[in-house]
Scaffold this motif. Structure first.
Motif, PDB file in Angstrom:
ATOM      1  N   PHE A 233      28.283  63.177  54.225  1.00 50.58           N
ATOM      2  CA  PHE A 233      28.266  64.607  54.521  1.00 50.58           C
ATOM      3  C   PHE A 233      27.098  64.899  55.453  1.00 50.58           C
ATOM      4  O   PHE A 233      26.962  64.281  56.500  1.00 50.58           O
ATOM      5  CB  PHE A 233      28.180  65.424  53.221  1.00 50.58           C
ATOM      6  N   ALA A 234      26.243  65.864  55.092  1.00 55.51           N
ATOM      7  CA  ALA A 234      25.171  66.310  55.976  1.00 55.51           C
ATOM      8  C   ALA A 234      24.316  65.133  56.437  1.00 55.51           C
ATOM      9  O   ALA A 234      24.006  64.221  55.663  1.00 55.51           O
ATOM     10  CB  ALA A 234      24.304  67.344  55.265  1.00 55.51           C
ATOM     11  N   ALA A 235      23.924  65.174  57.713  1.00 62.13           N
ATOM     12  CA  ALA A 235      23.109  64.106  58.289  1.00 62.13           C
ATOM     13  C   ALA A 235      22.146  64.704  59.299  1.00 62.13           C
ATOM     14  O   ALA A 235      22.416  65.762  59.879  1.00 62.13           O
ATOM     15  CB  ALA A 235      24.003  63.061  58.963  1.00 62.13           C
ATOM     16  N   TRP A 236      21.028  64.034  59.507  1.00 60.77           N
ATOM     17  CA  TRP A 236      20.093  64.478  60.543  1.00 60.77           C
ATOM     18  C   TRP A 236      19.123  63.364  60.911  1.00 60.77           C
ATOM     19  O   TRP A 236      18.880  62.437  60.142  1.00 60.77           O
ATOM     20  CB  TRP A 236      19.314  65.711  60.097  1.00 60.77           C
ATOM     21  N   PHE A 237      18.567  63.497  62.118  1.00 61.26           N
ATOM     22  CA  PHE A 237      17.459  62.661  62.572  1.00 61.26           C
ATOM     23  C   PHE A 237      16.149  63.403  62.291  1.00 61.26           C
ATOM     24  O   PHE A 237      16.029  64.602  62.571  1.00 61.26           O
ATOM     25  CB  PHE A 237      17.548  62.398  64.081  1.00 61.26           C
ATOM     26  N   PHE A 238      15.162  62.686  61.768  1.00 58.34           N
ATOM     27  CA  PHE A 238      13.807  63.229  61.623  1.00 58.34           C
ATOM     28  C   PHE A 238      12.852  62.073  61.407  1.00 58.34           C
ATOM     29  O   PHE A 238      13.261  60.970  61.036  1.00 58.34           O
ATOM     30  CB  PHE A 238      13.725  64.245  60.486  1.00 58.34           C
ATOM     31  N   ASP A 239      11.593  62.321  61.628  1.00 53.48           N
ATOM     32  CA  ASP A 239      10.586  61.261  61.513  1.00 53.48           C
ATOM     33  C   ASP A 239       9.870  61.419  60.175  1.00 53.48           C
ATOM     34  O   ASP A 239       8.813  62.030  60.097  1.00 53.48           O
ATOM     35  CB  ASP A 239       9.601  61.367  62.689  1.00 53.48           C
ATOM     36  N   TYR A 240      10.468  60.871  59.109  1.00 48.19           N
ATOM     37  CA  TYR A 240       9.927  61.143  57.778  1.00 48.19           C
ATOM     38  C   TYR A 240       8.588  60.453  57.536  1.00 48.19           C
ATOM     39  O   TYR A 240       7.788  60.908  56.705  1.00 48.19           O
ATOM     40  CB  TYR A 240      10.937  60.737  56.694  1.00 48.19           C
ATOM     41  N   ASP A 241       8.301  59.342  58.256  1.00 46.85           N
ATOM     42  CA  ASP A 241       7.040  58.637  58.039  1.00 46.85           C
ATOM     43  C   ASP A 241       6.064  58.822  59.194  1.00 46.85           C
ATOM     44  O   ASP A 241       5.013  58.165  59.237  1.00 46.85           O
ATOM     45  CB  ASP A 241       7.286  57.151  57.787  1.00 46.85           C
TER      46      ASP A 241
END
Length: 729
Positions: A465-473
């Motif tokens: 379902f929902a997806a995204w790019f992000f820089d978690y670290d």
């Protein structure tokens, strides 16, 4: 032939187009008074869509299911009646006819108990009756008597039911069921919810029937968010839908646009004002005639400096979902005009809930990728609805080049996200599907190759379902979150009990310089959540992006709390839901983090509501309690190409405790079911000073800024050496 019967025979796309043509030629025919011809055409077009959905046989929105089941009952044999009586209970509850559903369940239970030959069906009828009572408890205590603590899991304080009869009846019915089927974990979960509603959890349940809940003090460092949606007047009531937050009218305050996907749900717009205040503005914004949708996204598609809206429609409705989307052009004052047909985006109409804007071919204009729900791999034709990649011609119109670009997907898309995962300067595409997911690598010219299989990014298996790019670290490489939707309520309950289950966990793909490894288990996210909507934002301003998962599934029994996970320095995510007061049990969809009150922290607007006509709910606006940490808000304006700078990368270096830390953001990177503003909010923890602010602009430009203040709103214009400090209006 009666008009309603005729509607059943027409595809929605044909019906809508014919209706639009008829009304355009005779704008006064049967139209509400006081509307312009354009508004009359929209009203007639979308009213026709609504009626077609209501009288059809689609599984979610049809209002004729009760009558159809009753007609079948009259012709059924004994076995058929046993099954159809259960279907009738469901149909009544789904239509919002809860008392009738209870009575049907009571009659069905009595009928089953009359004959030993029907005894094997007793648990199923008890389950339905318990659910009917529990639904009545929700309606009488949460829908009709809303309270800011209603439906916050675990139910306590103001969330306890004052109308106690329905929850008591549900508790007693579920106890009887569990005497027959003690291992059914989903019913055990609902028994615990009923006990909570009565204030009888945990002591009112035997120890072997208690499902443990999170410690009230766990995660108390985030503070408790307070739902102020009702008092602020932004608690729009609808079925499931989307939310988009932006300063649509350019007055310096954030506005809220929200929608529901029901046949009679419409768009709503609330204009933000000083502090935390809003004014309803749907009609003056020109949105009153717009049918809602399951999702809503925003972007400055025409590059004129204001933010436009795009409504996505038809998801979950299969062939009935061939309803055209809406591109709504902003005039700069927060008034919108439907330009879908003129832009070339109306036909062919395909069921969808997921789309994203981005300059995929590097020509300076925002393009639009739409992930449609094709059933080519999971069901019979018709239903082959390939994805669309609408390339922006630069004159306000688009051309679908998905086949040429290699991104038709041809799978049942549930989420899309754009981001430069390989740091080569162009936007790549991720598509989460029912079936294998795809990562389309961009060659820089708007041509793509699916590299998900070779990079190990096709999962979660089954339904994503929902997806995204992000820089978690915060290492400068975009990571990837992909929600999983392949679990049951029994899986959720078993997980809470520490028991084995078959639920599928989300994936958190850590980017190792263009390669990926799934670290969901390592960081504490390997659990069955069933997130439909979801989003991310640094809620405590510590410099690490946190996760909010908006959970649920269409069934009324899916009372699963939405969840907040605090990012702990990029090495773990800690469940802080109860302490934050964000574990709402209603179906969660559109999620938007934004600093509505301009106090330097992210608040949360949450669109809530279910799939069936009887499952509407009010949206929430959760105010952030604040954490005393530093922050920075950045509005980027590109001088080349589209001014919103979607695709730009931001890095802030700051000094803290004798060390240097960096925080990274990608402009335009949001959840596929979340709609925060393009303005970037960066938490900076206990920073002592900002060392530098670096921007990599779309198209290759670079900017470096020094002497950047803490706790400020800045406007950065490509090509200008100095930043502009934005003062509160």
């Amino acid at each position: 032939m009666p008009p309603r019967a005729l509607l059943r025979l027409l595809p929605l796309s044909v019906l809508v187009a014919a209706c639009a043509r008829d009304v355009s030629s005779d704008a006064t025919s049967g139209a509400p008074e006081g509307l312009t011809p354009e508004a009359q055409a929209l009203r007639a077009e979308f009213d026709a869509v609504a009626e077609a959905l209501e009288v059809g046989d689609n599984p979610f929105l049809s209002l004729g299911k009760v009558a159809r089941v009753r007609a079948s009952l009259r012709e059924a044999d004994e076995r058929g009646r046993l099954e159809l009586r259960l279907e009738l209970i469901d149909a009544l509850l789904q239509a919002g006819r809860v008392q009738e559903g209870i009575e049907a369940a009571q009659r069905g239970l009595a009928w089953v108990e009359e004959s030993p030959a029907r005894a094997g069906w007793l648990p199923q009828y008890l389950r339905k009756l318990g659910l009917a009572y529990l639904r009545q408890a929700e309606v009488e205590n949460c829908v009709r008597r809303p309270h800011r603590e209603c439906c916050l899991f675990p139910l306590e304080g103001g969330g306890l039911h004052t109308e106690r009869g329905p929850a008591r009846a549900a508790l007693q019915t579920y106890r009887r069921y569990l005497e027959l089927q003690p291992e059914q974990r989903d019913v055990l979960w609902l028994l615990n919810v009923a006990a909570m509603a009565l204030g009888e959890y945990p002591d009112g349940l035997p120890e072997e029937q208690r499902i443990p809940v999170q410690d009230a003090a766990a995660g108390d460092a985030v503070g408790r968010f307070i739902d102020r949606g009702a008092e602020l007047g932004v608690d729009a009531f609808s079925l499931c839908g989307g939310a988009a937050v932006e300063d649509f009218d350019g007055d310096g305050h954030l506005d809220v646009a929200t929608c529901g996907y029901g046949p009679r749900d419409r768009l709503a717009l609330f204009r933000g004002g000083p502090g935390l205040s809003f004014t309803p503005a749907t009609r003056e914004a020109g949105l009153e005639q717009q049918l809602g949708g399951l999702n809503l996204i925003s972007a400055d598609y025409d590059g004129d400096g204001d933010v436009d809206l795009f409504v996505l429609r038809g998801a979950w409705l299969f062939d009935h979902g061939q309803i055209r989307n809406s591109l709504l052009e902003n005039d700069g004052q927060g008034r919108f005009r439907d330009v879908t047909r003129a832009a070339g985006l109306a036909d062919p109409a395909r069921p969808t809930q997921s789309a994203c804007f981005g300059d995929f071919d590097g020509d300076g204009h925002l393009d639009l990728f739409i992930g449609n729900e094709s059933r080519r791999e999971i069901g019979p034709a018709p239903g082959e609805f390939p994805a669309q990649l609408f390339m922006n011609r630069g004159d306000g119109s688009f051309e679908d080049r998905a086949a040429e670009a290699g991104v038709t997907n041809d799978r049942y898309a549930k989420g899309v996200a754009a981001g430069d995962y390989d740091n080569d300067g162009d936007l790549d595409l991720y598509v989460s599907n029912i079936g294998a997911n795809r990562l389309y690598r961009n060659d820089g010219t708007g041509h793509f190759v699916d590299v998900a299989p070779e990079l190990g990014l096709t999962e979660p298996a089954g339904r994503s379902f929902a997806a995204w790019f992000f820089d978690y670290d915060e290492d400068g490489w975009l990571d990837l979150f992909v929600g999983a939707f392949q679990s049951t309520l029994a899986d959720v309950a078993a997980d809470a009990l520490g028991e084995p289950h078959d639920g599928v966990s989300p994936r958190l793909y850590h980017n190792l310089g263009g390669r990926f490894v799934d670290v969901a288990a390592e960081v504490g996210l390997a659990r069955p959540f069933l997130p439909m909507g979801a989003g991310f934002g640094d809620v405590d301003n510590d410099g690490w992006s946190d996760l909010y998962l908006a959970t649920g599934e269409p069934g009324y029994e899916m009372l699963v709390p939405n969840a907040l996970f605090r990012n702990e320095a990029g090495v773990a995510f800690r469940d802080v839901t109860r302490a934050a007061g964000l574990g709402h049990l209603q179906k969660g969809h559109g999620v938007a983090f934004a600093d509505f009150d301009d106090d330097g922290d992210l608040d949360l607007y949450h669109q809530l509501g279910g799939f069936y006509p009887g499952d509407g709910f009010r949206n929430a606006l959760f105010e952030n309690p604040g954490h005393g940490r530093h922050w920075l808000r950045l509005r980027l304006v590109a001088s080349r190409g589209h001014p919103a700078a979607i695709g730009a990368r931001v890095r802030v270096d700051f000094a803290v405790a004798g060390e240097t830390r960096s925080v990274h953001r990608a402009v335009g990177s949001v959840s596929s079911f979340g709609g925060g503003p393009l303005e970037q909010h960066l938490g900076l923890g206990h920073a002592q000073r900002i060392l530098s602010l670096h921007v990599s602009w779309p198209g290759g430009g670079e900017s470096e800024y020094a002497d950047v203040p803490l706790d400020a709103r800045l406007r950065l214009v490509e090509g200008r050496e100095a930043f502009e400090i934005v003062t509160h209006p």
